[in-house]
Each structure stands twice: as C-alpha cells, then as structure tokens.
Design a protein around this motif. Sequence first.
Motif, PDB file in Angstrom:
ATOM      1  N   SER A 103       0.376  -0.999   0.336  1.00  0.00           N
ATOM      2  CA  SER A 103       0.320  -0.035  -0.008  1.00  0.00           C
ATOM      3  C   SER A 103       0.675   1.178   0.095  1.00  0.00           C
ATOM      4  O   SER A 103      -0.326   2.421  -0.465  1.00  0.00           O
ATOM      5  CB  SER A 103      -0.732   0.308   1.062  1.00  0.00           C
ATOM      6  N   VAL A 336     -11.557   7.134   5.503  1.00  0.00           N
ATOM      7  CA  VAL A 336     -11.515   7.540   4.538  1.00  0.00           C
ATOM      8  C   VAL A 336     -10.064   8.849   4.698  1.00  0.00           C
ATOM      9  O   VAL A 336     -11.099   9.530   4.904  1.00  0.00           O
ATOM     10  CB  VAL A 336     -12.120   7.466   3.267  1.00  0.00           C
ATOM     11  N   GLN A 337      -9.003   8.491   4.685  1.00  0.00           N
ATOM     12  CA  GLN A 337      -8.237   9.344   5.789  1.00  0.00           C
ATOM     13  C   GLN A 337      -8.428   9.947   6.572  1.00  0.00           C
ATOM     14  O   GLN A 337      -8.850   8.827   7.597  1.00  0.00           O
ATOM     15  CB  GLN A 337      -8.270  11.366   4.419  1.00  0.00           C
ATOM     16  N   TYR A 387      -9.396   4.414  -6.535  1.00  0.00           N
ATOM     17  CA  TYR A 387      -8.335   4.257  -6.491  1.00  0.00           C
ATOM     18  C   TYR A 387      -7.060   4.519  -7.424  1.00  0.00           C
ATOM     19  O   TYR A 387      -5.673   4.496  -7.763  1.00  0.00           O
ATOM     20  CB  TYR A 387      -7.754   2.457  -5.780  1.00  0.00           C
ATOM     21  N   GLY A 395      -7.995   5.171  -1.029  1.00  0.00           N
ATOM     22  CA  GLY A 395      -7.579   3.788   0.174  1.00  0.00           C
ATOM     23  C   GLY A 395      -8.716   3.979   0.782  1.00  0.00           C
ATOM     24  O   GLY A 395      -8.340   4.978   1.496  1.00  0.00           O
ATOM     25  N   ALA A 396      -8.285   2.413   1.581  1.00  0.00           N
ATOM     26  CA  ALA A 396      -9.893   2.723   2.807  1.00  0.00           C
ATOM     27  C   ALA A 396      -9.634   1.963   3.588  1.00  0.00           C
ATOM     28  O   ALA A 396      -9.305   0.803   2.870  1.00  0.00           O
ATOM     29  CB  ALA A 396     -10.985   3.425   2.418  1.00  0.00           C
ATOM     30  N   ILE A 397     -10.274   2.215   4.588  1.00  0.00           N
ATOM     31  CA  ILE A 397      -9.833   0.983   5.741  1.00  0.00           C
ATOM     32  C   ILE A 397     -11.387   0.705   7.124  1.00  0.00           C
ATOM     33  O   ILE A 397     -12.016   1.137   6.516  1.00  0.00           O
ATOM     34  CB  ILE A 397      -8.913   1.258   6.943  1.00  0.00           C
ATOM     35  N   GLY A 409      -8.471  -3.816   4.008  1.00  0.00           N
ATOM     36  CA  GLY A 409      -8.197  -2.596   3.577  1.00  0.00           C
ATOM     37  C   GLY A 409      -9.021  -2.721   1.560  1.00  0.00           C
ATOM     38  O   GLY A 409      -9.276  -3.362   1.475  1.00  0.00           O
ATOM     39  N   CYS A 410      -9.420  -1.466   1.573  1.00  0.00           N
ATOM     40  CA  CYS A 410     -10.628  -1.456   0.689  1.00  0.00           C
ATOM     41  C   CYS A 410      -9.416  -0.660  -0.690  1.00  0.00           C
ATOM     42  O   CYS A 410      -9.009   0.712  -0.181  1.00  0.00           O
ATOM     43  CB  CYS A 410     -11.566  -0.759   0.704  1.00  0.00           C
ATOM     44  N   MET A 411      -9.651  -0.788  -2.008  1.00  0.00           N
ATOM     45  CA  MET A 411      -9.438   0.200  -3.312  1.00  0.00           C
ATOM     46  C   MET A 411     -10.475   0.746  -3.366  1.00  0.00           C
ATOM     47  O   MET A 411     -11.824  -0.096  -4.305  1.00  0.00           O
ATOM     48  CB  MET A 411      -8.722  -0.968  -4.254  1.00  0.00           C
TER      49      MET A 411
ATOM     50  N   HIS B  18       2.466  14.270  10.357  1.00  0.00           N
ATOM     51  CA  HIS B  18       1.385  14.257   9.656  1.00  0.00           C
ATOM     52  C   HIS B  18       0.472  13.096  10.892  1.00  0.00           C
ATOM     53  O   HIS B  18      -0.424  13.230  11.071  1.00  0.00           O
ATOM     54  CB  HIS B  18       1.088  13.391   8.368  1.00  0.00           C
ATOM     55  N   GLU B  22      -2.412  13.572  13.295  1.00  0.00           N
ATOM     56  CA  GLU B  22      -3.278  12.240  13.973  1.00  0.00           C
ATOM     57  C   GLU B  22      -4.070  12.141  15.205  1.00  0.00           C
ATOM     58  O   GLU B  22      -4.907  12.096  15.272  1.00  0.00           O
ATOM     59  CB  GLU B  22      -3.380  11.067  12.196  1.00  0.00           C
ATOM     60  N   GLU B 166      -1.247  -2.046   8.900  1.00  0.00           N
ATOM     61  CA  GLU B 166      -1.571  -0.611   8.440  1.00  0.00           C
ATOM     62  C   GLU B 166      -1.009  -0.027   7.302  1.00  0.00           C
ATOM     63  O   GLU B 166      -0.127  -0.502   7.064  1.00  0.00           O
ATOM     64  CB  GLU B 166      -0.166   0.236   9.574  1.00  0.00           C
ATOM     65  N   LEU B 167      -2.384   0.610   6.471  1.00  0.00           N
ATOM     66  CA  LEU B 167      -2.552   0.441   5.271  1.00  0.00           C
ATOM     67  C   LEU B 167      -1.966   1.770   4.967  1.00  0.00           C
ATOM     68  O   LEU B 167      -2.893   3.060   5.498  1.00  0.00           O
ATOM     69  CB  LEU B 167      -2.964   0.040   4.385  1.00  0.00           C
ATOM     70  N   TRP B 168      -1.553   2.361   3.922  1.00  0.00           N
ATOM     71  CA  TRP B 168      -1.091   3.827   3.154  1.00  0.00           C
ATOM     72  C   TRP B 168      -1.046   4.634   4.034  1.00  0.00           C
ATOM     73  O   TRP B 168      -0.032   4.340   5.412  1.00  0.00           O
ATOM     74  CB  TRP B 168      -2.364   4.007   2.563  1.00  0.00           C
ATOM     75  N   ASN B 169      -1.642   5.623   4.496  1.00  0.00           N
ATOM     76  CA  ASN B 169      -1.569   7.148   5.598  1.00  0.00           C
ATOM     77  C   ASN B 169      -2.750   6.234   5.994  1.00  0.00           C
ATOM     78  O   ASN B 169      -2.852   7.966   7.622  1.00  0.00           O
ATOM     79  CB  ASN B 169      -1.299   8.345   4.630  1.00  0.00           C
ATOM     80  N   LEU B 170      -3.133   5.545   6.907  1.00  0.00           N
ATOM     81  CA  LEU B 170      -4.562   5.695   7.630  1.00  0.00           C
ATOM     82  C   LEU B 170      -4.187   4.759   8.583  1.00  0.00           C
ATOM     83  O   LEU B 170      -3.927   3.922   8.687  1.00  0.00           O
ATOM     84  CB  LEU B 170      -5.860   4.281   6.601  1.00  0.00           C
TER      85      LEU B 170
END
Lengths: 413, 302
Positions: A103, A336-337, A387, A395-397, A409-411, B18, B22, B166-170
């Motif tokens: 990711s 999401v973020q 995505y 990207g989302a969780i 983990g979602c695209m 960042h 958070e 822990e994926l991306w910056n989430l």
Amino acid sequence: MDLLRFITAGSVDDGKSTLIGRLLYDTDSIKVDQLETIQKQSKNKSEGEIDLALFTDGLRAEREQGITIDVAYKYFSTTKRKFIIADAPGHIQYTRNMVTGASNSDLIIILIDARQGVVEQTRRHTIIASLLQIPHVVVTINKMDMVDYSEEVYNSIVADYFKMAEMLHIKDVTFIPISALKGDNIVNTAGNTPWYQGETLLQHLETINIVKYINFSESRFPVQFVIRPQSDDLHDYRGYAGKVLSGTYKKGDVVTILPDGIESVIEAVEIHGKEVEEAFAPQSAVIRLKDDIDINRGDVIVTKNSQPKVSQDLEATLCWMDNKPLTAGNKYLLQVQSRRVRCVVKEINYKLDVNTLEKHENISQASLNDVVHVTIKTASPIVYDNYNALRANGGAILIDETAHTTVAGCMLI
Amino acid sequence: MPQYKLDYLDLLEAESIHIMREVAGQFDRPALLFSGGKDSITLVQLALKAFKPGKIPFPLVHIDTGHNFPEALEYRDRVAAQTGAKLIVRKVEDTIRARGLKEPIGKFASRNALQSYTLLDTIEEFGFDACIGGARRDEEKARAKERIFSVRDEFGQWDPKKQRPELWNLYNGMIAKGENVRVFPISNWVELDVWNYIKREGIELPSIYFTHEREVIVHQEHLVALSPFIRLDEDDVILKKNVRYRTVGDMTCTAAVESTASSIDDIIAEINKTNISERGETRIDDQVSEAAMEDRKKNGYF
C-alpha cells in the motif's frame, strides 16, 4: 537526495531474504556488531559464507511459533537515495501482509527463481501489484548461477512474464538477471552475464523517476485538525491543518469544501507557520480561507477544477484481514483519510482468485486473505476517488466497531 | 511548471507531521514522551511545526529514573519552558516506594525496566489515551516490526501477533477504555536522518552530545561514566577520556564513545565512518539477551 519505498515479494525459497541481505551488505548498511551476531548464527549452517538471509530474521515470538508477523521494515541509503524496504512474506496465506506492505510502496521487486520460471506465485504477486497500483515493477530473475547464467533461460522467462503482464495491464516493468547469493547484478556488475547490458538492481532503484507518478493536477486536502490559537495576537486565526494528498494549493485558489459543497477562496497557505507561495503533494500544510465557515476534521478541501466523488453508495475491491469472516450485511466503520463513518457491507459481489484473476460469484462470506468486490452503504457521505485514478485518495480501511481492529483494506472504485 | 521535488528530510518531516496531527485529531488526551534525548527532541520540533502558529496541544511527559544525566534534565526543563507546553515529570523513585518495587542490583543496576511501571501509572493518573514516543524502526528488530500506531492493552503490553494492519497513511487509533496507543512518528527515520535534521533545523542539543572530558571505567569495551549509580569494583580503572554520547539514556545503561566531535558536522562525519550500530555501541541493556527489547516491549516498555 530523495526517498524510495519498495516492497520485495517472494518467499525464502526464492531467495528474498538473501536479496535484502545482499542489498544491505553490499551497500555497507550492516554494522560490525550486527554482522557478528549473524556470523555466530551462521556457524551452525554451511561453512565459510555468512548467511545473508539471517539479516531479515524476525522476533523470538516468530521463531518459536514458526510464524511470520507480517511486514518488517529495513532501511539503507546510498549517496543518491534513501530507501525503505517493506519486507513481506509472499505465500498465499500472507496476502494481507503483502497488501499492507504494497500500500505504501512506489516499487515492487518480484523474485522469480530462474529454475522455476513464472509460477503461480509470480502471477499472484503481479496481480497484487496491479490491484494496489504500485507504479513500478522490477522482475528479478534470481539464482542465475544455478542455470549457468543462461541467456536463453532468462529470455524465455522474460517472454513468459511479458505475456502475463500485458493481460494485467502492467505498464512499467524492468527485468534484471541476478544471483542474490553470489551478488551478481545487485550492487555490483559481475562478469557472469556479459549478455546483459542493463542496469544493476541498485542502479535501477537509484535512478527511476518517482515524482512522475505523483498527481499534481487534482488537488485533495483532507483536514486533520483545526488550529485555533485564540491568543491575543491571533485572536481570529483559524487554520486547517492537513496533508496535500495530491495536486497543489495557493493563495487565491477557489476551493470547495466537501462533502457540504461550500465554496471559498484561499486566503493563505502556510507551512510550519510561514506563508508560502504554494503547497504541493505530499507536503503537510495549513490552509486559511477568506470566509468564516464551519470546517471540521474529516472535511476535504479541493480546488474547483477537479472534483472527487461524494457519495454514500460505493463499490470497492477489498482484502479481508481478519480471522472473523466478512458476511454481507455486517456493519463496520469506514475510514477514508481523516473521515470515519459507519457503514454496512451490503453485498459481496464476487471473490477474486488472486492466482488467476477468475471471479467467483454467489459467495456469502469472505475469509482472511480473500480479495472480494463489495457494495458498501455509508451513514453519511464520504469524499473519495477511484483508487486506480487517484491512488492517494482512493484507499480506505474497515474497522470492527467493537473490537476496534482493522479488518480490511479497500481500494475504492 | 515549477519543480515539485522534495528532499528526503522534507518527505520524512511531512509524514511525521501528518502523524502528529492524526494524534491530535483522533485522541482526547495525548502526551509526548520527552526525555531530553535527540529523538524526543526531534519529536518536539516536529510537534511545534505541526501546530504553528498554535501551541503544542498536548503535554510533554518525562519518566525520570533518577539516573539521568544532569545536563539532559537541565535541557529538558529549559526546552519545555520555551515550547510553552506543560511538562509533567513522574519519578521512578516514587513508584518504587509507593509500590514496594524491588530495586535492581548489580554493577550497573538499571532502572530502565522499572520505567514501565511509572509510565503506566502516569498514563492512568492523567488518563492518557496516546503517548507519542521517539522510537525508530532502524534501532532494533522488535521495533522494525512495530506499527506507527501501536495499541497496548491495559497492562501496556505489546502483542506482536495482534497488531493491526497499517495501510497507506491511514491510522486506526480506536481503543477501548483502559487501552492506550503508543505512537511513533519517526518510525521511518534512521539515526543519520535525525542528525541531519537537527543540523538543518539548527536544533540545540544537551551538551553531553558533544565532546567533553569525563571520568569513565571500561566495561566489556564500553566506556561507562563514573556516577553514584554504578558500583565500583576493585579492578575498575578510572580513566579520563574525551567522550561524547551517541544516545542519551540512563547513566547506568548508556555508554559513551571516545570522540573529539565538537559540532553536529563532526558528529555526522563520525557516524558516517563508524562501523558499529547505535545500540550496539551505546546501550548496555540491550546486550543481556538477544530478545531484550522484545521482552521489555511486551511488558509495557516504550
């Protein structure tokens, strides 16, 4: 000097640990005391040579139980670049770990054993690279020493891989014949492959263009925190702190605040308390607006020229990461973020076979490591992008509401 | 089109800021663990930058073992006052007395492991839901596998098998009451990144990071400062050496390195040349067992 994050995909059998050990060793990234520890352990194995694979050896908890705890991070640098390696196991039962490591990666190194050629695992790693939209793929054909550095073997594997990559729409692929064990074409060019004129692996990692894949035209800025000093001199100050995920922001830009859709104009862009001409991805910044509007964490500031999706109904390809299976109708939190909302996974439309890309329909559950296509309904609108079009905001969780664990983990599509 | 290119220090800084934001956005009562060592000094600088022109929206917390270098304590108080953030100090000494804990014994009797008790008590006292720490993944292999948001149970324990993906910056900072999260914003920095950042930002450091004359004894090739906290044996030879500290921990478990480096540039040059790792050279407590850090983390350590 800049920074490249990459993931290595493969298993111990393909020489993945040896490759990482070799990269660290040949770039002088391993210190004497660390080497001594490894040498002590190597004595029990074969004579003479130190076992480079031991550099990536894990925790005692893992050794005792014969398990691998997902991703370990390794660091090294050269005069040209700093590197972060996400070291993830490659077997099918570790798909979730590979997805996690992938990711954040700009590049993936896929290992192929020259004696085996393109196998099911190669295909799976390539499919995951494509699902996660890793911009660069480097295919290292390892153990060339075991096939007498044969150009024919190399060429036929390259041809096989090309056929597969074309079907998966992989664009940026580089092939390098290597021997992690002997050190051929990793850091040093050995004389064993005179027929190969390309770069060594390290030369390639040092020179590929990373910035090329950052989107500087579609601007996304999720608000993480509202700065309100409320001091005497900054009585009316209101700054929106966040990270520029993509695009650029400057004074005078007309912006929309989503999901509400309110319009305003940027009064100032600040970085570390100083006003700047422009902020761009991936900088952390503060934006101030001309109008006094109620903006909170989770809102997204976008420039007018490009709008993300704002919706409560979405589709996603997700990798399920929890031991408890996903059942259609289950409720979760979707993050999401900086925005987190309740949601329900309404339907599991199909399961994707990550070895073959086949779609299996009529399934009611997804288990650990499954990749499925789902339909989700959220309690309030979320701001996101497809995505594949804009990785930084797609990207989302999913979070379990009571256990609070990250379950998928979602695209987003 | 302008050049949208960032230096690696800018990229690391942007990521760390960042993460800081958070923490401020996701938690009700976060705290920053500040010891006066270079890694937590870097954290303070990042926190200042993250919330400018506002103040750091959480207190600085120091768990004082009573075995600290006086120079680090002086620095801690001065810098905390400059930031305008509240400084909370809790002493291991008090925990030992209140809880009847057993003082460690031996030549270098280190209270390092006892810090976990004081830390957990402090977390409970103030209801902290997140503690920001300066651990880096390059330090040690247990740390190489820890998350940036690392969830600890009500006993402060780290369970490597139950870590959240822990994926991306989430970052998922959701916890139940009683649990807390340790957050490591400079996970992806290595030792030299910290030094280069300190140089670039012109950050002041405690004086013991630079060369000074000190009385030391030699223990298993490590130079240990003479202090009331270590036991002198008959065969110990006290030497006067020009030394500096590569890391700053307790006087009982941190070794000095022989050095004449008097500026950050000198230090960076020395680190570039050295062939020994940071912890290998300076931390006496990591050498007890190969899994020392892993064990301490499972017991609530930072």
